[in-house]
Scaffold this active site. Structure first.
Site, PDB file in Angstrom:
ATOM      1  N   GLU A 144       1.034  -1.182   0.037  1.00  0.00           N
ATOM      2  CA  GLU A 144       0.076  -0.069  -0.029  1.00  0.00           C
ATOM      3  C   GLU A 144       0.762   1.239  -0.106  1.00  0.00           C
ATOM      4  OE1 GLU A 144      -1.237   2.980   0.481  1.00  0.00           O
ATOM      5  OE2 GLU A 144      -2.746   2.982   2.174  1.00  0.00           O
ATOM      6  N   GLU A 153       4.471   8.476  -3.903  1.00  0.00           N
ATOM      7  CA  GLU A 153       5.071   8.306  -2.791  1.00  0.00           C
ATOM      8  C   GLU A 153       6.299   7.268  -3.085  1.00  0.00           C
ATOM      9  OE1 GLU A 153       2.402   6.674   0.478  1.00  0.00           O
ATOM     10  OE2 GLU A 153       1.448   8.445   0.720  1.00  0.00           O
TER      11      GLU A 153
END
Length: 662
Positions: A144, A153
């Protein structure tokens, strides 16, 4: 242990050396982490669980042991799902030490310590081997690692390294695949967010400099809750296009890539903005899908899942382009290892340039447009990148000065002046207010001091009180009869019930059957730490809420006077006038230009009978979450009591709220 930390004070403008506990930054990070938002996202959790069960079953069906690598494990939730689904062992990697410690507690509390190993490292530092962090490579990769832009990210470099070093060839992956979607639209509302618009000043027209109009801007993304942008505010020019997919079960590259899709324009108009979101296919067949699409794409919008950790993206094209209905076009998305950007070409031109991706947009003008809500004569402007001094010159001020500490802002104003044949009309001074001298002003005294006020360092509404500190520093240069605009400001509050935003602060307890209370306790300890229980900045137009009390002005700041030496205090209560569940208090500033002219940084319309609120899109408001939500009857017998203290020496507003009358 205490230590002295230098912190830039957004209100006073000073660098304050304050004594802080060595745990201060740790607690701030935990208190603002918003992990609860993900754990409350039942749709996300359910889809992950379904995908994990299916992947474990596929590996077991091949007669293999299931060894899991969970990158970015957070609370360890996905690893616990995998073990419950039948995985033999999980290596759960978490780089953030406090979260890794919480995951360790949660895994132990749920009796999975013998099957899950928490590794407090970045995944790129994980080793494999008899003496390594992992004894063997994994055959199930669970991650995730995504943000609103999917890859922001560092998902691609992490996947790339994992496939090269940490997982077996042909491994299963959950999620299995991500697909990025985009739609080209015309939208005056969204396009205005990236444009410096012409302005009328008493019949005279102020135009943006040509460099700003031609500037492609820097490739950037606005992550917003597109569910709160009504479809009536944009016109789709293209169908919803599938731009590209990433298969996470195979080696992934973080190198530059571009992808184009061909379509026929659904209608004519000005191509301005690309709306984008992505879906996760949790299994190879694509039967388990977690979608980030906005609610208005659902047959029943009210049933769309709400989430704040993943939203939708708005990208601005380098320049708007007129397109004709039925015109063949190509939309191209490019991405590096962390970001995406879009461009639009006629399909024929795209074919001619095949193999030559469009260049990355770059900003040449440095413009950051500001909304200017007041027109009045000024001699000195104190704001960041404001057009007010230009207006002041157009309105006939004898001399106009503007304090510009930012070279970027100074360049923008210079270009605006030149574009409107007003070069030299405003003298831009790169100097701090406390360093300004009479000589800088040519011996003149300031007759009018004005600000929007907007400052790039401001996060919370009262940080704009920096204007007050500037006014105080300039006191010796003001005429006795000087006009100060705004002449005052007031801090306003209203108790609210959030439709969904409460989830980011609500304790989880159990999540999908797993006890994650150690995380709740960790967050609560950080919230209880000194100065961690404070308001947070949120753009409330994206987060619907109902007012449960009347709004109230709780503090007033008189800019015609210098900042006082003694604290300003205020106490009172807000009786509940509507039934609902009170999650917290919304806070905003209003600026008073005259006795009857006010500019609000919060509510833009009176609250409706039902309590619905309309919020300014140009400022962030503050939100103070109560320790626990409160069910109110709306009979006025209970309410929220408040206590405010403005500390001049700190430039900060301390506050406390509690429920009274119960």
């Amino acid at each position: 242990m205490k230590t002295f930390c230098g912190r830039a004070n957004p209100t006073t403008g000073a660098l304050d050396w304050v004594e802080e506990s060595e745990e201060y930054d740790y607690h701030q990070e935990i208190a603002r982490s918003c992990y609860a938002d993900m754990l409350h996202d039942h749709d996300r959790n359910e889809k992950y669980y379904q995908g994990i069960r299916a992947a474990v079953s596929r590996i077991k069906a091949r007669g293999e042991r299931v060894v899991v690598l969970d990158i970015g494990t957070g609370t360890g939730l996905l690893s616990m799902m995998a073990v419950t689904a039948g995985a033999d062992f999980c290596y759960a990697v978490e780089v953030f030490k406090p979260m890794a410690e919480a995951a360790q507690c949660i895994v132990k509390k749920n009796n999975f310590s013998d099957k899950i190993k928490i590794i407090n490292k970045h995944s790129s530092d994980v080793t494999v081997g008899p003496d390594g962090d992992m004894r063997e490579k994994a055959n199930l990769l669970i991650t995730e690692l995504f943000d609103t832009e999917l890859i922001g990210e560092g998902a691609l470099p992490s996947y790339e390294h994992a496939h090269q070093n940490l997982v077996k060839a042909g491994c299963e992956a959950v999620p299995h695949r991500a697909t990025v979607y985009a739609q080209l639209v015309e939208s005056e509302l969204l396009w205005s967010w990236a444009q410096l618009r012409p302005a009328e000043v008493e019949g005279a027209r102020l135009v943006p400099p040509p460099a700003v109009g031609r500037c492609a801007g820097s490739h950037s993304v606005c992550d917003v809750q597109l569910s709160q942008v009504p479809p009536s505010s944009f016109t789709p020019l293209s169908p919803l296009c599938s731009m590209f997919s990433v298969d996470f079960s195979k080696p992934v590259s973080s190198a530059f890539q571009s992808h184009s899709t061909r379509f026929v324009a659904r209608s004519g108009g000005r191509a301005q903005v690309v709306l984008s979101w992505w879906d996760l296919d949790m299994d190879p067949s694509g039967t388990i899908v977690c979608s980030m699409a906005p609610s208005w794409t659902y047959p029943q919008p009210a049933k769309a899942p709400w989430r704040d950790h993943w939203m939708q993206s708005v990208y601005f094209l380098p320049a708007e382009r007129q397109v004709a209905e039925q015109e063949e076009l190509s939309l191209t998305v490019c991405h590096d290892d962390y970001s995406l950007w879009y461009s639009l070409q006629p399909h024929s031109l795209q074919e001619a340039r095949a193999g030559t991706p469009p260049p990355r947009p770059r900003c040449a003008c440095q413009a950051r447009p500001r909304s200017v809500l007041s027109e009045d004569s000024v001699c000195l402007s104190v704001s960041d990148g404001s057009l007010l001094p230009v207006f002041a010159h157009m309105l006939g001020a004898k001399k106009v000065f503007s304090l510009e500490n930012s070279k970027m802002s100074k360049q923008v104003i210079e270009e605006v002046l030149e574009a409107n044949s007003k070069k030299g009309g405003v003298e831009l001074l790169e100097v701090r207010p406390d360093q300004l001298t009479s000589q800088d002003l040519g011996g003149e005294q300031i007759s009018v001091l004005m600000g929007e006020p907007y400052f790039s360092t401001s996060l919370l509404p009262w940080h704009s009180l920096f204007f007050w500190y500037c006014r105080t520093a300039l006191a010796g240069l003001l005429r006795p009869t000087a006009t100060i605009l705004p002449c005052s400001a007031s801090l306003h509050v209203v108790a609210v019930e959030f439709q969904d935003l409460w989830r980011i602060r609500a304790p989880c307890g159990k999540c999908e059957g797993f006890d994650v209370s150690p995380m709740d306790e960790m967050v609560q300890r950080s919230l209880d730490f000194r100065e961690s229980r404070e308001a947070e900045p949120h753009p409330l137009w994206e987060y619907p809420c109902r007012a449960l009390t009347h709004p109230a002005a709780v503090m007033t700041f008189d800019f015609t006077q210098c900042v006082p030496q003694e604290p300003i205090r205020s106490q009172g209560s807000l009786p509940f006038i509507r039934t609902g569940r009170c999650h917290g208090v919304a806070l905003w500033m209003e600026y008073h230009l005259t006795a009857d002219v006010t500019v609000s940084g919060g509510l833009t319309q009176p609250i409706s009978e039902q309590g619905d609120c309309e919020w300014s899109r140009h400022r962030k408001q503050g939100v103070y979450f109560l320790r626990s939500a409160w069910d109110c009857l709306g009979d006025g017998r209970t309410g929220v009591s408040y206590s405010f203290t403005f500390e001049p020496s700190l430039g900060d507003v301390k506050m406390d709220f509690s429920i009274t009358g119960h």
